[in-house]
Design a protein around this motif. Sequence first.
Motif, PDB file in Angstrom:
ATOM      1  N   TYR A  71       1.122  -1.056  -0.083  1.00  0.00           N
ATOM      2  CA  TYR A  71      -0.134  -0.022  -0.052  1.00  0.00           C
ATOM      3  C   TYR A  71       1.264   1.251  -0.102  1.00  0.00           C
ATOM      4  CZ  TYR A  71      -3.667  -3.064   1.525  1.00  0.00           C
ATOM      5  OH  TYR A  71      -4.050  -4.943   2.114  1.00  0.00           O
ATOM      6  N   PHE A  72      -0.278   2.463  -0.284  1.00  0.00           N
ATOM      7  CA  PHE A  72       0.585   3.464  -0.087  1.00  0.00           C
ATOM      8  C   PHE A  72      -0.743   4.376   0.549  1.00  0.00           C
ATOM      9  CE2 PHE A  72      -0.875   2.942  -4.496  1.00  0.00           C
ATOM     10  CZ  PHE A  72      -1.282   4.218  -4.535  1.00  0.00           C
ATOM     11  N   HIS A  73       0.401   5.552   0.890  1.00  0.00           N
ATOM     12  CA  HIS A  73      -0.935   7.255   1.689  1.00  0.00           C
ATOM     13  C   HIS A  73      -1.076   7.868   0.258  1.00  0.00           C
ATOM     14  CE1 HIS A  73      -1.363  10.267   3.881  1.00  0.00           C
ATOM     15  NE2 HIS A  73      -2.187   9.427   4.574  1.00  0.00           N
ATOM     16  N   LYS A  74      -2.265   8.319   0.286  1.00  0.00           N
ATOM     17  CA  LYS A  74      -2.687   9.856  -0.194  1.00  0.00           C
ATOM     18  C   LYS A  74      -3.008  10.279   0.251  1.00  0.00           C
ATOM     19  CE  LYS A  74      -3.991   9.575  -4.726  1.00  0.00           C
ATOM     20  NZ  LYS A  74      -3.130   9.621  -5.755  1.00  0.00           N
ATOM     21  N   PRO A  75      -2.705  12.246   0.837  1.00  0.00           N
ATOM     22  CA  PRO A  75      -2.448  12.668   1.959  1.00  0.00           C
ATOM     23  C   PRO A  75      -4.062  13.433   1.543  1.00  0.00           C
ATOM     24  CG  PRO A  75      -0.725  13.762   0.049  1.00  0.00           C
ATOM     25  CD  PRO A  75      -0.687  12.368   0.679  1.00  0.00           C
ATOM     26  N   THR A  76      -4.864  13.796   2.608  1.00  0.00           N
ATOM     27  CA  THR A  76      -5.872  14.432   2.687  1.00  0.00           C
ATOM     28  C   THR A  76      -5.973  15.919   1.896  1.00  0.00           C
ATOM     29  OG1 THR A  76      -6.204  15.985   4.141  1.00  0.00           O
ATOM     30  CG2 THR A  76      -7.133  13.562   4.289  1.00  0.00           C
ATOM     31  N   SER A  77      -5.025  16.419   1.511  1.00  0.00           N
ATOM     32  CA  SER A  77      -4.558  17.836   1.113  1.00  0.00           C
ATOM     33  C   SER A  77      -4.080  17.336  -0.835  1.00  0.00           C
ATOM     34  CB  SER A  77      -3.270  18.581   0.894  1.00  0.00           C
ATOM     35  OG  SER A  77      -2.412  17.304   0.675  1.00  0.00           O
ATOM     36  N   ALA A  78      -5.026  15.970  -1.450  1.00  0.00           N
ATOM     37  CA  ALA A  78      -4.774  16.078  -2.345  1.00  0.00           C
ATOM     38  C   ALA A  78      -6.474  15.639  -3.082  1.00  0.00           C
ATOM     39  CB  ALA A  78      -4.207  14.582  -3.118  1.00  0.00           C
ATOM     40  N   LEU A  79      -7.101  15.686  -2.123  1.00  0.00           N
ATOM     41  CA  LEU A  79      -8.337  14.945  -2.290  1.00  0.00           C
ATOM     42  C   LEU A  79      -9.126  16.249  -2.708  1.00  0.00           C
ATOM     43  CD1 LEU A  79     -10.474  14.663   1.093  1.00  0.00           C
ATOM     44  CD2 LEU A  79      -9.742  13.457  -0.724  1.00  0.00           C
ATOM     45  N   ASN A  80     -10.019  16.083  -3.872  1.00  0.00           N
ATOM     46  CA  ASN A  80     -10.838  16.684  -5.333  1.00  0.00           C
ATOM     47  C   ASN A  80     -11.580  15.507  -5.475  1.00  0.00           C
ATOM     48  OD1 ASN A  80     -10.938  18.253  -7.374  1.00  0.00           O
ATOM     49  ND2 ASN A  80      -8.664  18.340  -7.974  1.00  0.00           N
ATOM     50  N   ALA A  81     -13.310  17.056  -6.604  1.00  0.00           N
ATOM     51  CA  ALA A  81     -14.352  15.930  -6.659  1.00  0.00           C
ATOM     52  C   ALA A  81     -14.962  16.392  -8.237  1.00  0.00           C
ATOM     53  CB  ALA A  81     -14.996  17.303  -5.661  1.00  0.00           C
ATOM     54  N   HIS A  82     -15.603  15.659  -8.151  1.00  0.00           N
ATOM     55  CA  HIS A  82     -16.927  15.209  -9.560  1.00  0.00           C
ATOM     56  C   HIS A  82     -16.329  16.779 -10.180  1.00  0.00           C
ATOM     57  CE1 HIS A  82     -18.710  14.803 -12.974  1.00  0.00           C
ATOM     58  NE2 HIS A  82     -19.848  14.824 -12.213  1.00  0.00           N
ATOM     59  N   GLN A  83     -16.155  17.220 -11.520  1.00  0.00           N
ATOM     60  CA  GLN A  83     -16.567  18.638 -12.242  1.00  0.00           C
ATOM     61  C   GLN A  83     -14.786  18.874 -11.788  1.00  0.00           C
ATOM     62  OE1 GLN A  83     -19.573  19.917 -12.058  1.00  0.00           O
ATOM     63  NE2 GLN A  83     -20.779  18.582 -13.397  1.00  0.00           N
ATOM     64  N   GLY A  84     -13.878  19.493 -10.552  1.00  0.00           N
ATOM     65  CA  GLY A  84     -12.459  19.461 -10.675  1.00  0.00           C
ATOM     66  C   GLY A  84     -11.117  19.023 -11.156  1.00  0.00           C
ATOM     67  N   ALA A  85     -10.706  20.125 -11.424  1.00  0.00           N
ATOM     68  CA  ALA A  85      -9.790  20.574 -12.150  1.00  0.00           C
ATOM     69  C   ALA A  85      -8.023  20.153 -11.895  1.00  0.00           C
ATOM     70  CB  ALA A  85      -9.288  21.998 -12.160  1.00  0.00           C
ATOM     71  N   ILE A  86      -7.794  18.698 -12.583  1.00  0.00           N
ATOM     72  CA  ILE A  86      -5.867  18.007 -12.216  1.00  0.00           C
ATOM     73  C   ILE A  86      -5.357  18.597 -12.774  1.00  0.00           C
ATOM     74  CG2 ILE A  86      -5.111  15.961 -11.900  1.00  0.00           C
ATOM     75  CD1 ILE A  86      -8.366  15.607 -11.397  1.00  0.00           C
ATOM     76  N   VAL A  87      -4.870  19.353 -11.455  1.00  0.00           N
ATOM     77  CA  VAL A  87      -3.493  19.656 -11.906  1.00  0.00           C
ATOM     78  C   VAL A  87      -2.142  19.223 -12.365  1.00  0.00           C
ATOM     79  CG1 VAL A  87      -1.700  22.250 -10.987  1.00  0.00           C
ATOM     80  CG2 VAL A  87      -4.075  22.051 -10.533  1.00  0.00           C
ATOM     81  N   ARG A  88      -1.418  19.675 -13.267  1.00  0.00           N
ATOM     82  CA  ARG A  88      -0.232  18.812 -14.014  1.00  0.00           C
ATOM     83  C   ARG A  88       0.715  19.804 -13.971  1.00  0.00           C
ATOM     84  NH1 ARG A  88       1.514  17.089 -19.414  1.00  0.00           N
ATOM     85  NH2 ARG A  88       1.749  19.328 -20.013  1.00  0.00           N
ATOM     86  N   PRO A  89       1.521  19.573 -12.909  1.00  0.00           N
ATOM     87  CA  PRO A  89       2.069  21.251 -12.338  1.00  0.00           C
ATOM     88  C   PRO A  89       2.820  21.847 -13.786  1.00  0.00           C
ATOM     89  CG  PRO A  89       2.852  19.442 -10.889  1.00  0.00           C
ATOM     90  CD  PRO A  89       1.604  18.983 -11.613  1.00  0.00           C
ATOM     91  N   GLU A  90       3.606  22.697 -14.044  1.00  0.00           N
ATOM     92  CA  GLU A  90       4.238  23.103 -15.509  1.00  0.00           C
ATOM     93  C   GLU A  90       5.711  21.850 -14.236  1.00  0.00           C
ATOM     94  OE1 GLU A  90       5.698  27.112 -16.623  1.00  0.00           O
ATOM     95  OE2 GLU A  90       4.476  27.563 -16.019  1.00  0.00           O
ATOM     96  N   GLY A  91       6.286  22.025 -15.354  1.00  0.00           N
ATOM     97  CA  GLY A  91       7.923  21.568 -16.065  1.00  0.00           C
ATOM     98  C   GLY A  91       7.181  19.651 -15.767  1.00  0.00           C
ATOM     99  N   CYS A  92       5.946  19.569 -15.438  1.00  0.00           N
ATOM    100  CA  CYS A  92       6.153  18.004 -15.469  1.00  0.00           C
ATOM    101  C   CYS A  92       5.240  17.645 -16.942  1.00  0.00           C
ATOM    102  CB  CYS A  92       5.400  17.650 -14.093  1.00  0.00           C
ATOM    103  SG  CYS A  92       5.772  17.837 -12.453  1.00  0.00           S
ATOM    104  N   LYS A  93       5.260  16.166 -17.107  1.00  0.00           N
ATOM    105  CA  LYS A  93       4.230  15.736 -17.882  1.00  0.00           C
ATOM    106  C   LYS A  93       4.087  14.245 -18.341  1.00  0.00           C
ATOM    107  CE  LYS A  93       8.886  15.340 -20.896  1.00  0.00           C
ATOM    108  NZ  LYS A  93       9.685  15.702 -21.957  1.00  0.00           N
ATOM    109  N   TRP A  94       4.447  13.774 -17.053  1.00  0.00           N
ATOM    110  CA  TRP A  94       3.795  12.997 -17.178  1.00  0.00           C
ATOM    111  C   TRP A  94       3.034  11.592 -16.149  1.00  0.00           C
ATOM    112  CZ3 TRP A  94       5.572  10.241 -21.490  1.00  0.00           C
ATOM    113  CH2 TRP A  94       6.563  10.357 -22.014  1.00  0.00           C
ATOM    114  N   LEU A  95       1.676  12.769 -16.029  1.00  0.00           N
ATOM    115  CA  LEU A  95       0.717  12.693 -15.973  1.00  0.00           C
ATOM    116  C   LEU A  95      -0.643  11.272 -15.663  1.00  0.00           C
ATOM    117  CD1 LEU A  95      -1.282  13.723 -13.064  1.00  0.00           C
ATOM    118  CD2 LEU A  95      -2.130  15.584 -14.709  1.00  0.00           C
ATOM    119  N   ASN A  96      -0.053  10.395 -15.086  1.00  0.00           N
ATOM    120  CA  ASN A  96      -1.453   8.616 -15.336  1.00  0.00           C
ATOM    121  C   ASN A  96      -3.113   9.322 -14.767  1.00  0.00           C
ATOM    122  OD1 ASN A  96       0.996   8.298 -17.257  1.00  0.00           O
ATOM    123  ND2 ASN A  96       0.464   6.575 -16.885  1.00  0.00           N
ATOM    124  N   TYR A  97      -3.823   8.734 -15.297  1.00  0.00           N
ATOM    125  CA  TYR A  97      -4.937   8.216 -14.871  1.00  0.00           C
ATOM    126  C   TYR A  97      -4.877   7.343 -13.932  1.00  0.00           C
ATOM    127  CZ  TYR A  97      -5.780   5.985 -19.010  1.00  0.00           C
ATOM    128  OH  TYR A  97      -5.442   5.469 -20.322  1.00  0.00           O
TER     129      TYR A  97
END
Length: 281
Positions: A71-97
């Motif tokens: 297992y691994f842990h995702k902090p609660t600061s990562a929480l998002n919701a339906h219709q929310g924007a997923i942020v890929r930080p500038e300078g990054c390019k390997w964001l996977n669903y």
Amino acid sequence: MPEYRRILLDGAAVQVTVDGDELVAGDGRRVKTEDARHLSPVVPSKVIAVHLNHRSRVDEFQIGLPGTPTYFHKPTSALNAHQGAIVRPEGCKWLNYEGEVAIVIGRTARNISPAEAGEYIAGYTVANDYGLHDFRDTDAGSMLRVKGSDTLCPLGPGLVTDWDFHGKRLRTYVNGEVVQDGSTDEMTWDMHYLVADIARTITLYPGDVLLSGTPANSRPVRPGDVVEVEVEGLGRLTNHIVTGPTAIRTDVGAQPTDSEEVLSTALGGEWEFRGIRPPRR
């Protein structure tokens, strides 16, 4: 099956029930589902995710599973919701669903058996366990920034109770095209096993979330893409990808990389050296 959502209504976070194409608050206020501003359906104290569980994903990586889940842990600061924007930080390019089913705890659970675990589950919701693999070289052990960066844990649209997790289809879409197509029946460890396993040493509180794993074909997405995860009986979670307003700082910490480890994980079965190591240059 009852479905509960949390929305922002007149400036307050309110739990509502689904009634056709409307959402109904406890005091009778109604809002069209399409007009609602959704929040995460639960507010967990922690989010715990299993690394590999779906057999199609294991086969894709041409590896074997350990005898028990990791297992691994995702902090609660990562929480998002339906219709929310997923942020890929500038300078990054390997964001996977990674489309998944999320288990939501309903009662405090500690030292329970798999046979008892269902009594401690409030219900289920849809999740997308996004991974920012640009940081995989430095965080492969913890997955902290890979899986825990801001916005990378959308849940929703609602919490569904009395849902039977057996034989349910899971699909992920990018810009309307099916990119993942799996079933809960290909999970090596089912929902009850995962809850009981974690609760042996970690107390699970009401609202806590366990992510149960993704099928094959997780791939990178880009700003402008619309990503939807649909689970039979749980609904469809929709998000869109945006570029972060600031670049990753270069005066502190490890920087995004394009190593073999990063590429092989981000590209999955499309990695040209899958199963072999590329020649040294």
